[in-house]
Design an enzyme around this catalytic site. Structure first.
Site, PDB file in Angstrom:
ATOM      1  N   GLY A  30       1.433  -1.130  -0.186  1.00 27.64           N
ATOM      2  CA  GLY A  30      -0.082  -0.101  -0.243  1.00 27.64           C
ATOM      3  C   GLY A  30       1.142   0.587  -0.039  1.00 27.64           C
ATOM      4  N   ALA A  31       1.412   1.383  -0.738  1.00 26.23           N
ATOM      5  CA  ALA A  31       2.758   2.406  -1.136  1.00 26.23           C
ATOM      6  C   ALA A  31       2.275   3.369  -2.164  1.00 26.23           C
ATOM      7  CB  ALA A  31       3.993   1.766  -1.362  1.00 26.23           C
ATOM      8  N   GLY A  34       0.831  10.102  -1.339  1.00 27.70           N
ATOM      9  CA  GLY A  34      -0.242   9.933   0.046  1.00 27.70           C
ATOM     10  C   GLY A  34      -0.866   9.508   0.262  1.00 27.70           C
ATOM     11  N   SER A 162      -6.147  -0.509  13.912  1.00 32.95           N
ATOM     12  CA  SER A 162      -6.594   0.477  13.969  1.00 32.95           C
ATOM     13  C   SER A 162      -7.721  -0.143  15.864  1.00 32.95           C
ATOM     14  CB  SER A 162      -7.501   0.796  13.124  1.00 32.95           C
ATOM     15  OG  SER A 162      -8.652   1.633  13.309  1.00 32.95           O
ATOM     16  N   TYR A 189     -15.030  -3.926   9.541  1.00 34.15           N
ATOM     17  CA  TYR A 189     -14.120  -3.333   9.729  1.00 34.15           C
ATOM     18  C   TYR A 189     -13.378  -3.509  10.614  1.00 34.15           C
ATOM     19  CZ  TYR A 189      -9.906   0.721  10.310  1.00 34.15           C
ATOM     20  OH  TYR A 189      -9.162   0.885  10.270  1.00 34.15           O
TER      21      TYR A 189
END
Length: 322
Positions: A30-31, A34, A162, A189
């Protein structure tokens, strides 16, 4: 080193860990520019790692991040690999390509993820948040581990979770919410984020004696691309859930956003800080560049039996034993 807090920046942690970062090879998922993965990679690049492997679904976005790194740290090698965490076939292809690189990976940062989207499935028929956030990283990591472990060198595996894990456990008998009939995007999630935490615990249990250190983390609230599927007003649903579940400490507390640098400070702490080499801390969950006490973590995200159950379920879902 330290002390650190919610305002600590990535640069502060990286500066103190610079001798450890030097000459390391790091894989980050996930690079895209932003996002937190790109921020992490670009900041770490300034402290002389040997190579950064950028694994992203959109190869052009990985290449854009590589250009940013080339500007910030021209001496650092970068490698870009296409990685679609929602496709086991593509994950296997990506893992094969990474294993064929003439690079010795020291650190894997499983950073990519999606958040609170409407009900969809991966191409393999798995609820998309669980499939992308956990199963994809589970498969990728395990396909890379044999080569990493064979070197007999220390390894760090970081899983970005998270504090939304508090909204629910892994639903071992029904990860897809009755084929979407009982789907709640925040519960889904939470399931995926609880899985990230249990995955780190399972890795520590299974491979800790072979030099593997794993940690999961909450980066904080940072407005990045991951929140694109959620309208600002939709975050009010979290306050309702906190009341329903009795989490009084979260009531009426507005989100305090971090800067991207503050957001990836805990990534860098998890990936490099020597304090985590303690056996007692392997598998820990981190926040604000520190270890969260077990008493403050809901049991479903830290229990060793849950960690084993998740491992068994994940193997079944990817149709492979590790």
């Amino acid at each position: 080193m330290g002390p650190y807090n919610a305002e600590t920046t990535a640069e502060e942690v990286a500066l103190e860990c610079q001798s450890i970062i030097a000459n390391k090879t790091i894989l980050v998922t996930g690079a895209s520019a932003g996002g937190l993965g790109a921020t992490f990679a670009t900041i770490v690049a300034k402290y002389r790692p040997a190579c950064i492997i950028l694994a992203t679904r959109d190869l052009a976005k990985a290449e854009a991040t590589a250009k940013e790194i080339a500007t910030a740290a021209p001496a650092v090698r970068t490698r870009c690999t296409e990685l679609d965490l929602a496709s086991m076939q593509q994950i296997r292809k990506a893992a094969e390509e990474i294993n064929l690189l003439d690079e010795h990976i020291d650190v894997i940062v499983n950073n990519a993820g999606i958040m609170a989207n409407l009900y969809t499935k991966t191409v393999d028929g798995i609820e998309s948040q669980f499939g992308t956030n956990h199963i994809g990283h589970f498969l990728l990591t395990n396909l890379l581990l044999p080569k990493l472990l064979s070197r007999g060198q220390p390894i760090r595996i970081v899983n970005v979770s998270s504090n939304g894990f508090r909204f629910g456990p892994v639903r071992y008998e029904d990860t897809d919410f009755g084929d979407g009939k009982t789907y709640n995007r925040w519960a889904a999630y939470a399931q995926s984020k609880s899985a990230n935490m249990l995955f780190s615990r399972a890795l520590a249990q299974r491979f800790g004696k072979q030099g593997l250190v794993s940690a999961s983390l909450h980066p904080g609230v940072i407005w990045t691309n991951i929140s694109r599927s959620v309208a600002t007003e939709d975050f009010a649903e979290l306050g309702v859930l906190d009341r329903q579940l009795g989490y009084r400490s979260h009531w009426d507390h507005p989100f305090v956003a971090k800067s991207p640098s503050q957001g990836v400070a805990t990534h860098i702490f998890a990936a490099f800080h020597p304090s985590l080499d303690s056996l007692d801390l392997n598998g820990s969950y981190l926040q604000d560049c520190g270890v969260v006490e077990l008493e403050k973590i809901q049991s479903w995200a830290r229990d060793p039996i849950d960690a084993r159950l998740l491992w068994d379920l994940s193997e079944k879902m990817v149709s492979q034993k590790f």
